[in-house]
Scaffold this motif. Structure first.
Motif, PDB file in Angstrom:
ATOM      1  N   LEU A   1      -4.610  53.763   8.657  1.00 36.53           N
ATOM      2  CA  LEU A   1      -3.720  54.596   9.487  1.00 36.53           C
ATOM      3  C   LEU A   1      -3.627  56.000   8.919  1.00 36.53           C
ATOM      4  CD1 LEU A   1      -0.917  51.915  10.015  1.00 36.53           C
ATOM      5  CD2 LEU A   1      -2.546  52.723  11.747  1.00 36.53           C
TER       6      LEU A   1
ATOM      7  N   THR B   1      -5.941  59.796   8.566  1.00 33.52           N
ATOM      8  CA  THR B   1      -6.289  60.849   9.526  1.00 33.52           C
ATOM      9  C   THR B   1      -6.848  60.257  10.821  1.00 33.52           C
ATOM     10  OG1 THR B   1      -6.817  62.293   7.680  1.00 33.52           O
ATOM     11  CG2 THR B   1      -7.679  62.950   9.830  1.00 33.52           C
TER      12      THR B   1
ATOM     13  N   ALA C   1      -2.412  49.026   6.598  1.00 31.86           N
ATOM     14  CA  ALA C   1      -2.738  50.140   5.697  1.00 31.86           C
ATOM     15  C   ALA C   1      -2.217  49.737   4.328  1.00 31.86           C
ATOM     16  CB  ALA C   1      -2.124  51.447   6.187  1.00 31.86           C
TER      17      ALA C   1
ATOM     18  N   ARG D   1       0.261  51.364   2.389  1.00 29.18           N
ATOM     19  CA  ARG D   1       1.710  51.567   2.184  1.00 29.18           C
ATOM     20  C   ARG D   1       2.453  51.357   3.498  1.00 29.18           C
ATOM     21  NH1 ARG D   1       1.533  57.386   1.086  1.00 29.18           N
ATOM     22  NH2 ARG D   1      -0.190  57.155   2.536  1.00 29.18           N
TER      23      ARG D   1
ATOM     24  N   PRO E   1      -5.638  43.830   5.291  1.00 34.43           N
ATOM     25  CA  PRO E   1      -6.568  44.145   6.384  1.00 34.43           C
ATOM     26  C   PRO E   1      -7.533  43.000   6.683  1.00 34.43           C
ATOM     27  CG  PRO E   1      -6.622  45.860   4.699  1.00 34.43           C
ATOM     28  CD  PRO E   1      -5.763  44.770   4.163  1.00 34.43           C
TER      29      PRO E   1
ATOM     30  N   ILE F   1     -10.587  52.522   7.070  1.00 34.31           N
ATOM     31  CA  ILE F   1     -10.092  52.629   5.693  1.00 34.31           C
ATOM     32  C   ILE F   1     -11.031  53.513   4.875  1.00 34.31           C
ATOM     33  CG2 ILE F   1      -9.687  51.320   3.567  1.00 34.31           C
ATOM     34  CD1 ILE F   1      -8.813  48.950   5.343  1.00 34.31           C
TER      35      ILE F   1
ATOM     36  N   VAL G   1     -11.983  46.566   0.095  1.00 29.15           N
ATOM     37  CA  VAL G   1     -11.338  45.915   1.229  1.00 29.15           C
ATOM     38  C   VAL G   1     -12.003  46.258   2.572  1.00 29.15           C
ATOM     39  CG1 VAL G   1      -9.562  47.662   1.587  1.00 29.15           C
ATOM     40  CG2 VAL G   1      -9.054  45.291   2.131  1.00 29.15           C
TER      41      VAL G   1
ATOM     42  N   ALA H   1     -15.764  53.912  11.263  1.00 28.32           N
ATOM     43  CA  ALA H   1     -16.175  55.316  11.075  1.00 28.32           C
ATOM     44  C   ALA H   1     -16.751  55.490   9.676  1.00 28.32           C
ATOM     45  CB  ALA H   1     -14.958  56.224  11.243  1.00 28.32           C
ATOM     46  N   ASN H   2     -17.028  54.365   9.018  1.00 26.35           N
ATOM     47  CA  ASN H   2     -17.283  54.347   7.579  1.00 26.35           C
ATOM     48  C   ASN H   2     -18.763  54.558   7.254  1.00 26.35           C
ATOM     49  OD1 ASN H   2     -17.441  53.641   4.875  1.00 26.35           O
ATOM     50  ND2 ASN H   2     -15.895  52.027   5.084  1.00 26.35           N
ATOM     51  N   LYS H   3     -19.130  55.836   7.033  1.00 25.22           N
ATOM     52  CA  LYS H   3     -20.546  56.167   6.754  1.00 25.22           C
ATOM     53  C   LYS H   3     -21.031  55.536   5.468  1.00 25.22           C
ATOM     54  CE  LYS H   3     -17.950  59.718   6.413  1.00 25.22           C
ATOM     55  NZ  LYS H   3     -17.331  60.968   6.702  1.00 25.22           N
TER      56      LYS H   3
ATOM     57  N   GLY I   1     -18.520  63.056  13.026  1.00 26.78           N
ATOM     58  CA  GLY I   1     -17.184  62.861  13.592  1.00 26.78           C
ATOM     59  C   GLY I   1     -17.203  62.724  15.097  1.00 26.78           C
TER      60      GLY I   1
ATOM     61  N   GLY J   1     -17.184  68.017  13.218  1.00 24.34           N
ATOM     62  CA  GLY J   1     -17.697  66.897  12.437  1.00 24.34           C
ATOM     63  C   GLY J   1     -16.597  66.081  11.792  1.00 24.34           C
TER      64      GLY J   1
ATOM     65  N   GLY K   1     -11.855  65.555  11.587  1.00 27.19           N
ATOM     66  CA  GLY K   1     -10.552  65.817  12.194  1.00 27.19           C
ATOM     67  C   GLY K   1     -10.089  64.622  13.007  1.00 27.19           C
TER      68      GLY K   1
HETATM   69  N1  LIG Z   1     -11.199  62.274   8.305  1.00 25.96           N
HETATM   70  C1  LIG Z   1     -12.207  62.550   9.131  1.00 25.96           C
HETATM   71  O1  LIG Z   1     -12.228  63.589   9.803  1.00 25.96           O
HETATM   72  C2  LIG Z   1     -13.357  61.568   9.254  1.00 25.96           C
HETATM   73  C3  LIG Z   1     -14.468  61.921  10.046  1.00 25.96           C
HETATM   74  C4  LIG Z   1     -15.502  61.008  10.211  1.00 25.96           C
HETATM   75  C5  LIG Z   1     -15.424  59.787   9.570  1.00 25.96           C
HETATM   76  N2  LIG Z   1     -14.351  59.483   8.782  1.00 25.96           N
HETATM   77  C6  LIG Z   1     -14.315  58.167   8.146  1.00 25.96           C
HETATM   78  O2  LIG Z   1     -13.186  57.465   8.666  1.00 25.96           O
HETATM   79  C7  LIG Z   1     -12.654  56.594   7.678  1.00 25.96           C
HETATM   80  C8  LIG Z   1     -11.187  56.907   7.473  1.00 25.96           C
HETATM   81  O3  LIG Z   1     -11.071  58.256   7.039  1.00 25.96           O
HETATM   82  P1  LIG Z   1      -9.659  58.988   6.978  1.00 25.96           P
HETATM   83  O4  LIG Z   1      -9.960  60.412   6.741  1.00 25.96           O
HETATM   84  O5  LIG Z   1      -8.816  58.602   8.132  1.00 25.96           O
HETATM   85  O6  LIG Z   1      -9.068  58.367   5.629  1.00 25.96           O
HETATM   86  P2  LIG Z   1      -7.581  58.470   5.083  1.00 25.96           P
HETATM   87  O7  LIG Z   1      -6.831  59.525   5.769  1.00 25.96           O
HETATM   88  O8  LIG Z   1      -7.693  58.505   3.599  1.00 25.96           O
HETATM   89  O9  LIG Z   1      -6.963  57.060   5.513  1.00 25.96           O
HETATM   90  C9  LIG Z   1      -7.362  55.867   4.921  1.00 25.96           C
HETATM   91  C10 LIG Z   1      -6.432  54.764   5.396  1.00 25.96           C
HETATM   92  O10 LIG Z   1      -6.858  53.527   4.783  1.00 25.96           O
HETATM   93  C11 LIG Z   1      -5.714  52.907   4.194  1.00 25.96           C
HETATM   94  N3  LIG Z   1      -6.136  52.167   3.006  1.00 25.96           N
HETATM   95  C12 LIG Z   1      -6.727  52.650   1.897  1.00 25.96           C
HETATM   96  N4  LIG Z   1      -6.927  51.651   1.013  1.00 25.96           N
HETATM   97  C13 LIG Z   1      -6.442  50.531   1.577  1.00 25.96           C
HETATM   98  C14 LIG Z   1      -6.331  49.188   1.162  1.00 25.96           C
HETATM   99  N5  LIG Z   1      -6.772  48.805  -0.031  1.00 25.96           N
HETATM  100  N6  LIG Z   1      -5.776  48.304   2.017  1.00 25.96           N
HETATM  101  C15 LIG Z   1      -5.308  48.693   3.219  1.00 25.96           C
HETATM  102  N7  LIG Z   1      -5.383  49.961   3.678  1.00 25.96           N
HETATM  103  C16 LIG Z   1      -5.943  50.858   2.853  1.00 25.96           C
HETATM  104  C17 LIG Z   1      -4.779  54.020   3.817  1.00 25.96           C
HETATM  105  O11 LIG Z   1      -3.485  53.480   3.722  1.00 25.96           O
HETATM  106  P3  LIG Z   1      -2.191  54.408   3.409  1.00 25.96           P
HETATM  107  O12 LIG Z   1      -2.100  55.367   4.547  1.00 25.96           O
HETATM  108  O13 LIG Z   1      -1.054  53.456   3.384  1.00 25.96           O
HETATM  109  O14 LIG Z   1      -2.477  55.062   2.104  1.00 25.96           O
HETATM  110  C18 LIG Z   1      -4.970  54.972   4.991  1.00 25.96           C
HETATM  111  O15 LIG Z   1      -4.126  54.618   6.046  1.00 25.96           O
HETATM  112  C19 LIG Z   1     -13.532  56.800   6.439  1.00 25.96           C
HETATM  113  O16 LIG Z   1     -14.571  55.864   6.424  1.00 25.96           O
HETATM  114  C20 LIG Z   1     -14.114  58.182   6.662  1.00 25.96           C
HETATM  115  O17 LIG Z   1     -15.346  58.364   5.986  1.00 25.96           O
HETATM  116  C21 LIG Z   1     -13.322  60.344   8.613  1.00 25.96           C
END
Ligand SMILES: NC(=O)c1ccc[n+]([C@@H]2O[C@H](COP(=O)([O-])OP(=O)(O)OC[C@H]3O[C@@H](n4cnc5c(N)ncnc54)[C@H](OP(=O)(O)O)[C@@H]3O)[C@@H](O)[C@H]2O)c1
Length: 429
Positions: free
Chosen positions: A13, A15, A44, A46, A64, A80, A86, A104-106, A135, A301, A303
């Motif tokens: 939960l 970004t 998630a 927390r 999860p 995640i 996990v 979305a996990n590259k 993205g 790419g 957000g």
């Molecule tokens: N951000 C982008 O723009 C973007 C773009 C393309 C692809 N992605 C991919 O999308 C995925 C998510 O990215 P994000 O940016 O959204 O990451 P993020 O903001 O760091 O969010 C990660 C989420 O995973 C949860 N989490 C982490 N460890 C966990 C665990 N052990 N058990 C349960 N939940 C856990 C976190 O929980 P808490 O919130 O409680 O800490 C958080 O809600 C990644 O694979 C990333 O490479 C992201």
């Protein structure tokens, strides 16, 4: 399909996860033919964290993996991140339970894509990952689906917004790498630990995935040649520009007779090349196909909104009955077609030397190159105020990279050299 409600279990939960919750809240009927999506469980780390979306009314799972297995949802969405831990266990659990998965996990797909594809095939369920590359800009569907009828020769992209932002800022502000990185971290464009982005590893995950889709090979991170942008200097940015080029972090996969050659490195692109125009945090992709010719896409790419859009597109595909292989072929056929390192490939390079300002240096450099069978395309010697010595910069015509390496090694031994030679590829796409 029309009246069905699809129940989604959402792990992560942050970004993207919060972006997806908002998107589904705004438009649960986004999918074709009006089918509806409902989030039936979230997880998630927390439970009580402040979030960018209201999840207070949604059923909460501490684990999860339990959510992934839960029969109360039809689709498991993993947001995640990380290739291990996990995220991997949860995706495996969902596939083992015969559930379609969107991620979305590259890092996960680049590292374990084949095993996961085999699991998905065994259960006859989709495993989709549009958001993993570029993205919100559709790169995966573009290569896997729209271009399936073509033979792709090369895929080259600017696939990491942070690196692109840093190089663009260095060029436009004249500030050095460390200064721009600090500013990018302050603005939230770069992580506190920027290694994954500036070291080229994030782009390597993405180009490994695109290479697998373009060339029917397994995504193999270990086969990607990786060089980060940490050592790109302002001097090189200026000299490259004087020669008519812009330096970008380029992720590239090329078809060779023995397999796919996949690499990430700082590279020079002609100023008028479409990839050279992608500035700031934008991502861009350039493709050469035998039938379709040259194609270019560019967009966000990363957000919350853009990336959630790509996740929603995958959910819509599942609702519409998606039945494609995870990559282009069955997982067992992919393994036999591993990427290669193309040491003998033809390469055009940029070579920057810092030399003592004395007669005979130009002749010595050009003779050394000529002896190795490497000819010079363009040449520039320029006095600059900073540092001792004079920069001498040249680009070569395409030549076997092994011959270029041998010549550069010998040039590095010339007594007039005041610093190790700096070499960067000039993109030939
Ligand atoms: N951000 C982008 O723009 C973007 C773009 C393309 C692809 N992605 C991919 O999308 C995925 C998510 O990215 P994000 O940016 O959204 O990451 P993020 O903001 O760091 O969010 C990660 C989420 O995973 C949860 N989490 C982490 N460890 C966990 C665990 N052990 N058990 C349960 N939940 C856990 C976190 O929980 P808490 O919130 O409680 O800490 C958080 O809600 C990644 O694979 C990333 O490479 C992201």
């Amino acid at each position: 399909m029309t009246d069905k409600t699809w129940r989604v279990g959402l792990a992560g939960l942050g970004t993207v996860g919060a972006g997806l919750v908002r998107l589904l809240g705004e438009d649960p009927h986004f999918a074709p033919a009006g089918a509806r999506v409902e989030i039936t469980g979230v997880s998630a780390r927390r439970r009580n964290a402040a979030r960018e979306a209201d999840v207070s009314a949604l059923p909460w799972f501490d684990d999860p993996v339990e959510l992934a297995k839960d029969p109360g949802n039809d689709i498991f969405v993993e947001l995640i991140g990380g290739s291990e831990g996990v995220a991997r266990v949860a995706v495996e659990a969902a596939l083992a339970a015969g559930k379609p998965v969107v991620t979305a996990n590259k890092a996960l797909i680049a590292s374990h894509g084949v095993e996961l594809a085999a699991m998905a095939e065994a259960k006859g369920v989709p495993l989709l990952f549009e958001a993993a590359v570029m993205g919100g800009t559709p790169a995966v569907k573009f290569v896997r689906e729209a271009l399936v009828g073509d033979e792709i020769g090369a895929v080259a992209g600017i696939l990491n917004g942070t690196s692109n932002f840093i190089l663009s800022q260095m060029e436009s502000t004249g500030q050095a790498f460390a200064q721009v990185l600090a500013e990018a971290q302050r603005l939230g464009y770069a992580e506190a630990d920027p290694t994954t982005d500036i070291g080229g590893f994030d782009a390597a995950h993405k180009i490994a995935i695109l290479a697998a889709l373009a060339f029917d090979c397994a995504p193999t991170l270990e086969a990607v040649e990786i060089e980060g942008i940490e050592d790109v200097s302002l001097l090189d940015i200026r000299l490259a520009r004087d020669l008519g080029y812009r330096i970008k972090q380029l992720a590239m996969a090329t078809h060779t007779p023995s397999g796919a050659w996949v690499r990430v490195h700082p590279a020079l692109l002609p100023l008028d090349h479409p990839l050279a125009q992608a500035d700031g945090a934008l991502n861009a992709l350039f493709i050469e196909g035998r039938r379709i010719g040259r194609m270019f896409i560019q967009g966000a790419g990363a957000g919350a909104g853009p990336t959630a859009t790509a996740v929603a597109a995958d959910i819509a595909d599942i609702m519409a009955g998606a039945r494609r292989p995870v990559f282009q072929r069955a997982a067992s056929q992919l393994l036999a077609r591993a990427p290669v390192t193309a040491h003998g490939a033809l390469e055009k390079v940029y070579l920057r030397l810092i030399v003592r300002d004395e007669p005979g240096v130009i002749a010595a450099v050009s003779e050394t190159l000529a002896e190795a069978g490497v000819s010079i395309d363009s040449f520039l010697q320029k006095h600059v105020d900073e540092g001792p010595g004079v920069p001498m910069v040249l680009t070569t015509h395409p030549a076997p990279s092994s011959a270029i390496s041998a010549a550069i090694e010998r040039i590095g031994l010339l007594p007039a050299l005041m610093a190790p030679p700096r070499r960067m590829p000039v993109a030939r796409i």
